[in-house]
Design an enzyme around this catalytic site. Structure first.
Site, mmCIF file in Angstrom:
data_model
loop_
_atom_site.group_PDB
_atom_site.id
_atom_site.type_symbol
_atom_site.label_atom_id
_atom_site.label_comp_id
_atom_site.label_asym_id
_atom_site.label_seq_id
_atom_site.Cartn_x
_atom_site.Cartn_y
_atom_site.Cartn_z
ATOM 1 C CB CYS A 185 43.479 33.478 45.992
ATOM 2 S SG CYS A 185 45.007 32.983 46.744
ATOM 3 C CB CYS A 243 42.591 32.731 50.460
ATOM 4 S SG CYS A 243 43.054 33.898 49.188
#
Length: 395
Positions: free
Chosen positions: A100, A200
């Site tokens: 990410c 996340c």
């Protein structure tokens, strides 16, 4: 006046990041990333991103900085979610948080920030950035955060010099309690907000539940391997050279169904990862069973009793050239070279002494002590003196 775009996530760390930059005299813009809203794969009716973007907006308003939301869900699905499913299907264990940062926050998001005329992108990560002039050009360093409980340099282990040159980590010198204190003094709504858990991007979703929505269940058996398994007690051969020795010790044990006893059934080997204890639901053993290997082709889970089971431990791992990344490009090892480092194979792990050996096809990381549950697909990151030098995907 330098312009900084802050990834405001609606948490306390990014709120304080924006506040500190403003105090330091930067022109600050707050951007909230919306990464995921596929309602078919969330479990609860809670909508964490709405609540978070709202908190981010209130903080921006309080600080008097412009704010907008950017929808990155398409890139997110392509680069992170699809990748995760593919990896799990292959029986590997990906780390979405590392990706990410590499693919979204410091790539897609950074591009948006630069298109807004930003000089820098700032995030609320607990790490620090250093800079040194080497051979006449600036070299950027990724350093551990001051708060050793919260150090998040591992999550940024795939960043490049180019990305680091534009990154700022204003809270890296602070501890979490200090950050909360600053938020209270600045009267920010996020001061007491709990840290977000979970992936996340999907917020409050448990990973197996998430996987089950895309990877079909298929029943298989759980096999328990005894600690007397012959490969654990084999005598070490003589090696022609260092590379042969490293290859031998990095090779994982190979199991067949006949090597142990069938103790239960499971609903799909691709839902399980090495080192996992929960979810096996097998009773009748003195100590709990741990997953020591999954075979997604035969759909078998191999387990061992107790956390000291020999099947969980290895000393050496391998990273192929394609998966090898140096943050410090100037320190890249050439074939035949080696380096003493400290390394970790997961986020919360203490740094462990290790040696790197570069060979033609990739890099061996040889730990001084055996490591539990070395998982393919996870990232290994290596450091010297608090500086993260490079990383790679365990193959």
């Amino acid at each position: 006046m330098k312009r900084v775009v802050v990834g405001l996530s609606g948490g306390v760390d990014s709120s304080v990041t924006a506040h500190l930059l403003k105090e330091q005299g930067y022109e600050v813009i707050g951007l909230f990333m919306k990464n995921w809203h596929d309602d078919s794969v969330t479990i609860s009716d809670e909508c964490p991103w709405l609540e978070d973007s709202n908190d981010a907006m209130i903080v921006a308003d309080k600080l008097g900085i412009p704010f907008q939301t950017v929808d990155l869900s398409e890139q997110y699905k392509e680069r992170i979610v699809d990748y995760m499913f593919n990896e799990y299907e292959k029986g590997r264990t990906p780390n979405p948080d590392v990706l990410c940062n590499r693919e979204i926050k410091f790539d897609v998001f950074m591009d948006i920030a630069l298109s807004l005329g930003a000089d820098y992108v700032a995030t609320g990560h607990y790490c620090r950035k250093g800079e040194e002039i080497i051979d006449g050009k600036p070299v950027y360093k990724l350093l551990a955060g001051k708060d050793s409980n919260k150090d998040q340099s591992y999550f940024l282990c795939q960043l490049s010099q180019e990305q680091l040159s534009k990154a700022l980590f204003p809270i890296g010198e602070l501890t979490k309690p200090e950050v909360r204190e600053i938020a209270k003094e600045a009267d920010l709504i996020t001061a007491d907000k709990k840290d977000s858990q979970g992936l996340c991007f999907i917020g409050k979703v448990r990973l197996p539940d998430f996987l089950q929505q895309k990877l079909q269940p298929k029943e298989g058996v759980i096999v328990q391997i005894p600690s007397s398994f012959e490969q654990y007690n084999r005598s070490t051969p003589k090696f022609e050279n260092k590379e042969a020795e490293l290859k031998y010790f990095s090779t994982k044990y190979f199991y067949k169904k006949e090597d142990g006893k069938v103790v239960a059934k499971h609903q799909g080997a691709h839902y399980f990862t090495k080192g996992q204890r929960k979810g096996l639901a097998v009773g009748g053993t003195k100590e709990p069973l741990f997953v020591i290997e999954t075979d997604v082709d035969e759909n078998i889970i191999y387990t061992g009793e107790g956390k000291n089971h020999a099947g969980l431990y290895r000393k050496v791992l391998f990273v192929s050239n394609e998966e090898l990344h140096w943050v410090r490009e100037d320190l890249t090892l050439q074939t035949g070279e080696s380096m003493e480092v400290e390394a970790r194979i997961r986020y919360r792990q203490k740094l462990e002494k290790a040696s790197l050996y570069k060979v033609e096809s990739g890099l061996y990381v040889a730990f001084e002590n055996t490591q539990s549950a070395i998982q393919e697909g996870q990232f290994v990151a290596w450091y010297t003196n608090e500086e993260l030098l490079g990383s790679g995907v365990i193959s």
